[in-house]
Scaffold this active site. Sequence first.
Site, PDB file in Angstrom:
ATOM      1  N   TYR A 294       1.474  11.573 -10.965  1.00  0.00           N
ATOM      2  CA  TYR A 294       1.000  10.472 -10.115  1.00  0.00           C
ATOM      3  C   TYR A 294       0.422   9.348 -10.971  1.00  0.00           C
ATOM      4  O   TYR A 294       0.740   8.167 -10.782  1.00  0.00           O
ATOM      5  CB  TYR A 294      -0.057  10.975  -9.133  1.00  0.00           C
ATOM      6  CG  TYR A 294      -0.721   9.875  -8.341  1.00  0.00           C
ATOM      7  CD1 TYR A 294      -0.030   9.211  -7.326  1.00  0.00           C
ATOM      8  CD2 TYR A 294      -2.034   9.481  -8.614  1.00  0.00           C
ATOM      9  CE1 TYR A 294      -0.630   8.186  -6.607  1.00  0.00           C
ATOM     10  CE2 TYR A 294      -2.639   8.463  -7.895  1.00  0.00           C
ATOM     11  CZ  TYR A 294      -1.931   7.822  -6.895  1.00  0.00           C
ATOM     12  OH  TYR A 294      -2.534   6.804  -6.196  1.00  0.00           O
TER      13      TYR A 294
ATOM     14  N   GLN B 164       0.822  -1.213   0.000  1.00  0.00           N
ATOM     15  CA  GLN B 164       0.000   0.000   0.000  1.00  0.00           C
ATOM     16  C   GLN B 164       0.858   1.266   0.000  1.00  0.00           C
ATOM     17  O   GLN B 164       0.343   2.362  -0.224  1.00  0.00           O
ATOM     18  CB  GLN B 164      -0.913   0.027   1.234  1.00  0.00           C
ATOM     19  CG  GLN B 164      -1.693  -1.246   1.485  1.00  0.00           C
ATOM     20  CD  GLN B 164      -2.608  -1.616   0.343  1.00  0.00           C
ATOM     21  OE1 GLN B 164      -3.352  -0.782  -0.151  1.00  0.00           O
ATOM     22  NE2 GLN B 164      -2.554  -2.871  -0.083  1.00  0.00           N
TER      23      GLN B 164
ATOM     24  N   SER C 222      -7.149   4.317 -10.047  1.00  0.00           N
ATOM     25  CA  SER C 222      -8.074   4.690 -11.122  1.00  0.00           C
ATOM     26  C   SER C 222      -7.527   5.839 -11.963  1.00  0.00           C
ATOM     27  O   SER C 222      -7.999   6.080 -13.081  1.00  0.00           O
ATOM     28  CB  SER C 222      -9.432   5.075 -10.542  1.00  0.00           C
ATOM     29  OG  SER C 222      -9.308   6.184  -9.664  1.00  0.00           O
TER      30      SER C 222
ATOM     31  N   VAL D 261     -11.190  14.296  -0.520  1.00  0.00           N
ATOM     32  CA  VAL D 261     -12.332  15.208  -0.538  1.00  0.00           C
ATOM     33  C   VAL D 261     -13.331  14.923   0.592  1.00  0.00           C
ATOM     34  O   VAL D 261     -13.864  15.858   1.200  1.00  0.00           O
ATOM     35  CB  VAL D 261     -13.015  15.189  -1.926  1.00  0.00           C
ATOM     36  CG1 VAL D 261     -13.644  13.839  -2.222  1.00  0.00           C
ATOM     37  CG2 VAL D 261     -14.050  16.286  -2.044  1.00  0.00           C
TER      38      VAL D 261
ATOM     39  N   ASN E 157     -11.285   6.212  -5.415  1.00  0.00           N
ATOM     40  CA  ASN E 157     -11.735   7.178  -4.401  1.00  0.00           C
ATOM     41  C   ASN E 157     -12.181   6.517  -3.097  1.00  0.00           C
ATOM     42  O   ASN E 157     -13.351   6.552  -2.725  1.00  0.00           O
ATOM     43  CB  ASN E 157     -12.867   8.030  -4.970  1.00  0.00           C
ATOM     44  CG  ASN E 157     -12.427   8.808  -6.207  1.00  0.00           C
ATOM     45  OD1 ASN E 157     -12.552   8.315  -7.318  1.00  0.00           O
ATOM     46  ND2 ASN E 157     -11.893   9.991  -5.994  1.00  0.00           N
ATOM     47  N   VAL E 158     -11.219   5.933  -2.413  1.00  0.00           N
ATOM     48  CA  VAL E 158     -11.496   5.189  -1.186  1.00  0.00           C
ATOM     49  C   VAL E 158     -11.704   6.162  -0.022  1.00  0.00           C
ATOM     50  O   VAL E 158     -11.017   7.177   0.098  1.00  0.00           O
ATOM     51  CB  VAL E 158     -10.348   4.225  -0.866  1.00  0.00           C
ATOM     52  CG1 VAL E 158     -10.720   3.327   0.313  1.00  0.00           C
ATOM     53  CG2 VAL E 158     -10.000   3.378  -2.087  1.00  0.00           C
TER      54      VAL E 158
END
Length: 327
Positions: free
Chosen positions: A150, A82, A127, A194, A179-180
Amino acid sequence: MRTITGKRVLVTGGAGFIGSNLIEKLLKQNNTVRCLDNFSTGKRENISGFLSHPSFQLMEGDIRNLESCQKAVNDIEIVLHQAALGSVPRSINDPITTNDVNIGGFLNMLVAARDAGVKRLVYAASSSTYGDSEEMPKMEDRIGKPLSPYAITKYVDELYADVFAKLYGMELIGLRYFNVFGPRQDPDGAYAAVIPKFVSALIQKQSPVVNGDGTFSRDFTYVANVLQANELAATVENKEAVNTVYNVACGARTSLNQLVDYLKNLLSDFDESIGGVEVVYGPERKGDVPHSLASIDKARELLGYNPEYNVAEGLKAAIQWYWETLS
Protein backbone atom coordinates in the site's frame (compact mmCIF):
# COMPACT_ATOMS: atom_id res chain seq x y z
CA MET A 1 -10.77 30.50 4.76
CA ARG A 2 -10.92 29.82 1.02
CA THR A 3 -13.76 27.54 -0.02
CA ILE A 4 -14.89 25.83 -3.22
CA THR A 5 -18.07 27.53 -4.45
CA GLY A 6 -19.89 27.58 -7.77
CA LYS A 7 -17.60 24.97 -9.34
CA ARG A 8 -18.07 21.69 -11.21
CA VAL A 9 -16.31 19.15 -9.03
CA LEU A 10 -15.63 15.45 -9.45
CA VAL A 11 -15.11 13.41 -6.27
CA THR A 12 -13.73 9.96 -7.02
CA GLY A 13 -14.48 7.44 -4.30
CA GLY A 14 -17.33 9.73 -3.33
CA ALA A 15 -19.32 6.97 -1.61
CA GLY A 16 -16.46 6.39 0.79
CA PHE A 17 -15.87 7.91 4.20
CA ILE A 18 -13.88 10.99 3.21
CA GLY A 19 -15.45 11.33 -0.23
CA SER A 20 -19.01 11.46 1.05
CA ASN A 21 -18.09 14.09 3.64
CA LEU A 22 -16.52 16.16 0.88
CA ILE A 23 -19.64 15.85 -1.28
CA GLU A 24 -21.91 16.96 1.57
CA LYS A 25 -19.82 20.09 2.13
CA LEU A 26 -19.50 20.88 -1.59
CA LEU A 27 -23.25 20.66 -2.18
CA LYS A 28 -23.89 23.03 0.72
CA GLN A 29 -21.52 25.51 -0.95
CA ASN A 30 -23.43 25.71 -4.24
CA ASN A 31 -21.21 23.43 -6.32
CA THR A 32 -22.23 20.92 -8.97
CA VAL A 33 -20.83 17.60 -7.80
CA ARG A 34 -20.26 14.34 -9.66
CA CYS A 35 -19.40 11.18 -7.74
CA LEU A 36 -17.48 8.32 -9.36
CA ASP A 37 -17.51 5.09 -7.35
CA ASN A 38 -17.64 1.34 -7.98
CA PHE A 39 -18.86 0.58 -4.44
CA SER A 40 -16.11 -1.94 -3.75
CA THR A 41 -15.49 -0.24 -0.41
CA GLY A 42 -17.81 2.80 -0.61
CA LYS A 43 -21.37 2.48 0.69
CA ARG A 44 -24.55 3.54 -1.01
CA GLU A 45 -26.01 4.76 2.27
CA ASN A 46 -23.19 7.32 2.48
CA ILE A 47 -24.57 9.16 -0.54
CA SER A 48 -28.26 8.20 -0.39
CA GLY A 49 -29.12 11.63 1.01
CA PHE A 50 -27.61 13.35 -2.04
CA LEU A 51 -29.32 11.38 -4.81
CA SER A 52 -32.31 13.73 -5.02
CA HIS A 53 -30.14 16.86 -4.95
CA PRO A 54 -30.39 18.70 -8.30
CA SER A 55 -26.66 19.47 -8.30
CA PHE A 56 -25.51 15.91 -7.60
CA GLN A 57 -24.76 13.18 -10.12
CA LEU A 58 -23.76 9.60 -9.33
CA MET A 59 -21.65 7.84 -11.94
CA GLU A 60 -21.01 4.18 -11.22
CA GLY A 61 -17.64 3.21 -12.60
CA ASP A 62 -14.17 1.93 -11.81
CA ILE A 63 -11.03 4.05 -12.01
CA ARG A 64 -9.27 0.98 -13.44
CA ASN A 65 -11.32 1.64 -16.58
CA LEU A 66 -9.93 4.59 -18.57
CA GLU A 67 -13.22 5.19 -20.37
CA SER A 68 -15.04 5.58 -17.04
CA CYS A 69 -12.45 8.12 -15.94
CA GLN A 70 -12.81 10.03 -19.21
CA LYS A 71 -16.59 10.23 -18.84
CA ALA A 72 -16.26 11.30 -15.21
CA VAL A 73 -13.96 14.27 -15.92
CA ASN A 74 -16.04 15.65 -18.78
CA ASP A 75 -16.81 19.37 -18.12
CA ILE A 76 -15.17 19.19 -14.67
CA GLU A 77 -13.11 22.07 -13.23
CA ILE A 78 -11.72 20.42 -10.08
CA VAL A 79 -11.03 16.76 -9.30
CA LEU A 80 -10.78 15.60 -5.69
CA HIS A 81 -9.36 12.11 -6.13
CA GLN A 82 -10.17 10.00 -3.07
CA ALA A 83 -10.72 6.64 -4.78
CA ALA A 84 -8.22 4.02 -3.60
CA LEU A 85 -7.97 0.63 -2.01
CA GLY A 86 -6.88 1.50 1.51
CA SER A 87 -5.42 -0.61 4.31
CA VAL A 88 -1.90 -1.88 4.87
CA PRO A 89 -3.07 -5.41 5.82
CA ARG A 90 -5.25 -5.69 2.73
CA SER A 91 -2.29 -4.74 0.53
CA ILE A 92 -0.15 -7.39 2.21
CA ASN A 93 -2.83 -10.01 1.56
CA ASP A 94 -3.60 -8.86 -1.99
CA PRO A 95 -0.85 -6.64 -3.42
CA ILE A 96 -1.95 -7.06 -7.04
CA THR A 97 -5.41 -5.54 -6.60
CA THR A 98 -4.03 -2.75 -4.43
CA ASN A 99 -1.50 -1.97 -7.15
CA ASP A 100 -4.10 -2.08 -9.95
CA VAL A 101 -6.45 0.33 -8.18
CA ASN A 102 -4.01 2.71 -6.53
CA ILE A 103 -1.45 3.01 -9.31
CA GLY A 104 -3.27 1.92 -12.48
CA GLY A 105 -6.44 3.76 -11.46
CA PHE A 106 -4.52 6.88 -10.47
CA LEU A 107 -2.67 6.91 -13.78
CA ASN A 108 -6.00 6.63 -15.62
CA MET A 109 -7.31 9.63 -13.70
CA LEU A 110 -4.20 11.67 -14.53
CA VAL A 111 -4.46 10.87 -18.23
CA ALA A 112 -8.20 11.58 -18.31
CA ALA A 113 -7.77 14.88 -16.42
CA ARG A 114 -4.89 15.90 -18.67
CA ASP A 115 -6.82 15.20 -21.86
CA ALA A 116 -9.93 16.99 -20.57
CA GLY A 117 -7.99 20.08 -19.54
CA VAL A 118 -9.01 19.86 -15.87
CA LYS A 119 -7.71 22.93 -14.03
CA ARG A 120 -6.76 21.33 -10.70
CA LEU A 121 -6.52 17.78 -9.36
CA VAL A 122 -6.07 17.20 -5.63
CA TYR A 123 -5.36 13.62 -4.63
CA ALA A 124 -5.30 11.59 -1.44
CA ALA A 125 -1.72 10.65 -0.63
CA SER A 126 -0.77 8.84 2.58
CA SER A 127 1.39 9.09 5.68
CA SER A 128 2.41 5.48 4.95
CA THR A 129 4.85 7.00 2.44
CA TYR A 130 7.19 7.81 5.33
CA GLY A 131 7.82 4.07 5.75
CA ASP A 132 10.73 3.18 8.01
CA SER A 133 11.79 6.78 8.61
CA GLU A 134 12.18 7.29 12.37
CA GLU A 135 12.39 11.07 12.11
CA MET A 136 9.80 12.94 14.15
CA PRO A 137 7.93 14.95 13.18
CA LYS A 138 7.56 13.76 9.60
CA MET A 139 8.68 16.36 7.05
CA GLU A 140 7.38 16.19 3.48
CA ASP A 141 10.78 16.15 1.78
CA ARG A 142 12.31 13.39 3.91
CA ILE A 143 10.85 9.90 3.66
CA GLY A 144 12.06 6.36 4.36
CA LYS A 145 11.58 3.07 2.56
CA PRO A 146 7.99 1.81 2.26
CA LEU A 147 6.92 -0.99 4.61
CA SER A 148 3.93 -2.33 2.66
CA PRO A 149 2.59 -2.67 -0.89
CA TYR A 150 0.00 0.00 0.00
CA ALA A 151 2.77 2.45 0.95
CA ILE A 152 4.55 1.75 -2.32
CA THR A 153 1.42 2.50 -4.34
CA LYS A 154 0.80 5.82 -2.63
CA TYR A 155 4.42 6.88 -3.13
CA VAL A 156 4.31 5.92 -6.80
CA ASP A 157 1.22 8.15 -7.14
CA GLU A 158 3.30 11.08 -5.90
CA LEU A 159 6.03 10.28 -8.43
CA TYR A 160 3.51 10.10 -11.27
CA ALA A 161 1.95 13.40 -10.21
CA ASP A 162 5.35 15.07 -10.17
CA VAL A 163 6.18 13.80 -13.66
CA PHE A 164 2.76 14.73 -15.12
CA ALA A 165 3.04 18.24 -13.67
CA LYS A 166 6.43 18.74 -15.29
CA LEU A 167 5.63 17.11 -18.63
CA TYR A 168 2.09 18.34 -19.21
CA GLY A 169 1.81 21.53 -17.15
CA MET A 170 -0.90 20.13 -14.87
CA GLU A 171 -1.76 21.51 -11.41
CA LEU A 172 -1.57 18.58 -9.00
CA ILE A 173 -1.48 18.57 -5.20
CA GLY A 174 -1.10 15.53 -2.96
CA LEU A 175 -2.40 15.44 0.61
CA ARG A 176 -0.70 12.93 2.90
CA TYR A 177 -3.52 12.00 5.25
CA PHE A 178 -2.64 10.92 8.77
CA ASN A 179 -5.12 8.47 10.38
CA VAL A 180 -8.36 10.20 9.47
CA PHE A 181 -11.51 9.51 11.52
CA GLY A 182 -15.08 10.73 11.77
CA PRO A 183 -18.68 10.13 10.67
CA ARG A 184 -19.32 7.52 7.92
CA GLN A 185 -16.11 5.62 8.65
CA ASP A 186 -16.74 1.90 8.26
CA PRO A 187 -16.49 -0.07 11.56
CA ASP A 188 -16.99 -3.46 9.91
CA GLY A 189 -14.75 -5.94 8.20
CA ALA A 190 -11.19 -7.10 8.56
CA TYR A 191 -9.74 -3.77 7.40
CA ALA A 192 -11.74 -1.35 9.51
CA ALA A 193 -9.82 1.63 10.89
CA VAL A 194 -8.85 1.51 14.53
CA ILE A 195 -11.20 4.18 15.96
CA PRO A 196 -14.55 2.83 14.68
CA LYS A 197 -13.31 -0.68 15.50
CA PHE A 198 -12.56 0.31 19.11
CA VAL A 199 -15.85 2.21 19.42
CA SER A 200 -17.86 -0.72 18.08
CA ALA A 201 -16.21 -3.11 20.54
CA LEU A 202 -16.70 -0.80 23.53
CA ILE A 203 -20.38 -0.19 22.75
CA GLN A 204 -20.90 -3.97 22.68
CA LYS A 205 -18.98 -4.27 26.00
CA GLN A 206 -16.31 -6.30 24.23
CA SER A 207 -12.63 -5.76 24.92
CA PRO A 208 -10.97 -3.77 22.13
CA VAL A 209 -7.87 -5.53 20.79
CA VAL A 210 -4.82 -3.26 20.74
CA ASN A 211 -1.95 -4.35 18.50
CA GLY A 212 1.22 -4.28 20.59
CA ASP A 213 1.46 -2.82 24.09
CA GLY A 214 -0.61 0.30 23.35
CA THR A 215 2.34 2.67 23.29
CA PHE A 216 2.32 2.95 19.48
CA SER A 217 1.12 6.44 18.61
CA ARG A 218 -0.56 8.16 15.70
CA ASP A 219 -1.39 11.68 14.57
CA PHE A 220 -5.16 11.07 14.48
CA THR A 221 -6.93 13.62 12.27
CA TYR A 222 -10.62 14.53 12.36
CA VAL A 223 -12.25 14.51 8.93
CA ALA A 224 -13.22 18.21 9.05
CA ASN A 225 -9.50 19.05 8.95
CA VAL A 226 -9.16 16.94 5.81
CA LEU A 227 -12.08 18.74 4.14
CA GLN A 228 -10.41 22.05 4.91
CA ALA A 229 -7.11 20.89 3.38
CA ASN A 230 -8.84 19.70 0.19
CA GLU A 231 -10.58 23.03 -0.27
CA LEU A 232 -7.42 25.02 0.36
CA ALA A 233 -5.44 22.85 -2.06
CA ALA A 234 -8.14 23.11 -4.73
CA THR A 235 -8.29 26.92 -4.56
CA VAL A 236 -4.72 28.05 -3.79
CA GLU A 237 -3.33 30.40 -6.45
CA ASN A 238 0.27 30.72 -5.28
CA LYS A 239 2.32 28.79 -7.89
CA GLU A 240 4.82 27.77 -5.21
CA ALA A 241 2.01 25.91 -3.42
CA VAL A 242 1.06 23.78 -6.44
CA ASN A 243 2.63 20.54 -7.69
CA THR A 244 3.84 19.36 -4.32
CA VAL A 245 2.61 17.29 -1.35
CA TYR A 246 1.43 18.25 2.12
CA ASN A 247 0.93 16.54 5.44
CA VAL A 248 -2.68 16.76 6.60
CA ALA A 249 -2.82 16.11 10.32
CA CYS A 250 -3.08 17.82 13.70
CA GLY A 251 0.62 17.84 14.50
CA ALA A 252 0.14 15.93 17.76
CA ARG A 253 0.59 12.29 18.82
CA THR A 254 -1.91 10.11 20.66
CA SER A 255 -1.00 6.61 21.85
CA LEU A 256 -3.45 3.74 21.39
CA ASN A 257 -3.79 3.53 25.18
CA GLN A 258 -4.68 7.23 25.34
CA LEU A 259 -7.12 6.75 22.49
CA VAL A 260 -8.97 3.96 24.31
CA ASP A 261 -9.17 6.14 27.44
CA TYR A 262 -10.65 9.03 25.42
CA LEU A 263 -13.26 6.73 23.89
CA LYS A 264 -14.20 5.06 27.17
CA ASN A 265 -14.71 8.44 28.83
CA LEU A 266 -16.85 9.79 25.99
CA LEU A 267 -18.94 6.62 25.63
CA SER A 268 -19.48 6.45 29.39
CA ASP A 269 -21.78 9.46 29.00
CA PHE A 270 -24.11 7.12 27.08
CA ASP A 271 -23.52 4.01 29.18
CA GLU A 272 -21.51 4.17 32.42
CA SER A 273 -20.55 0.49 32.31
CA ILE A 274 -18.38 1.07 29.22
CA GLY A 275 -15.80 2.70 31.49
CA GLY A 276 -15.08 -0.70 33.02
CA VAL A 277 -14.39 -2.56 29.77
CA GLU A 278 -10.86 -3.97 29.79
CA VAL A 279 -8.40 -3.83 26.87
CA VAL A 280 -6.84 -6.93 25.29
CA TYR A 281 -3.32 -6.62 23.90
CA GLY A 282 -2.44 -8.62 20.78
CA PRO A 283 0.60 -9.02 18.53
CA GLU A 284 2.02 -6.09 16.60
CA ARG A 285 0.73 -5.80 13.05
CA LYS A 286 2.98 -6.42 10.05
CA GLY A 287 3.89 -3.24 8.19
CA ASP A 288 2.96 -0.94 11.07
CA VAL A 289 5.28 1.88 12.07
CA PRO A 290 5.59 2.44 15.84
CA HIS A 291 4.99 6.18 15.83
CA SER A 292 3.65 8.78 13.45
CA LEU A 293 3.68 12.54 13.92
CA ALA A 294 3.31 15.13 11.18
CA SER A 295 4.87 18.50 10.74
CA ILE A 296 2.10 20.69 9.34
CA ASP A 297 4.30 23.77 8.91
CA LYS A 298 4.40 23.50 5.10
CA ALA A 299 0.61 23.27 4.82
CA ARG A 300 0.19 26.19 7.23
CA GLU A 301 2.63 28.36 5.29
CA LEU A 302 1.69 27.61 1.69
CA LEU A 303 -1.98 26.58 1.93
CA GLY A 304 -3.12 28.49 4.99
CA TYR A 305 -4.07 25.19 6.65
CA ASN A 306 -5.11 25.51 10.28
CA PRO A 307 -6.73 22.36 11.75
CA GLU A 308 -10.00 23.21 13.49
CA TYR A 309 -10.06 20.07 15.65
CA ASN A 310 -7.48 18.30 17.79
CA VAL A 311 -8.01 14.60 18.47
CA ALA A 312 -10.05 15.10 21.65
CA GLU A 313 -12.31 17.69 20.00
CA GLY A 314 -12.72 15.50 16.93
CA LEU A 315 -13.70 12.46 18.96
CA LYS A 316 -16.18 14.56 20.92
CA ALA A 317 -17.69 15.86 17.68
CA ALA A 318 -17.96 12.35 16.21
CA ILE A 319 -19.06 10.37 19.25
CA GLN A 320 -22.82 10.98 18.83
CA TRP A 321 -22.63 9.63 15.26
CA TYR A 322 -20.64 6.60 16.41
CA TRP A 323 -23.13 5.89 19.20
CA GLU A 324 -26.20 6.24 17.01
CA THR A 325 -24.69 4.19 14.19
CA LEU A 326 -22.98 1.42 16.13
CA SER A 327 -25.18 0.86 19.18
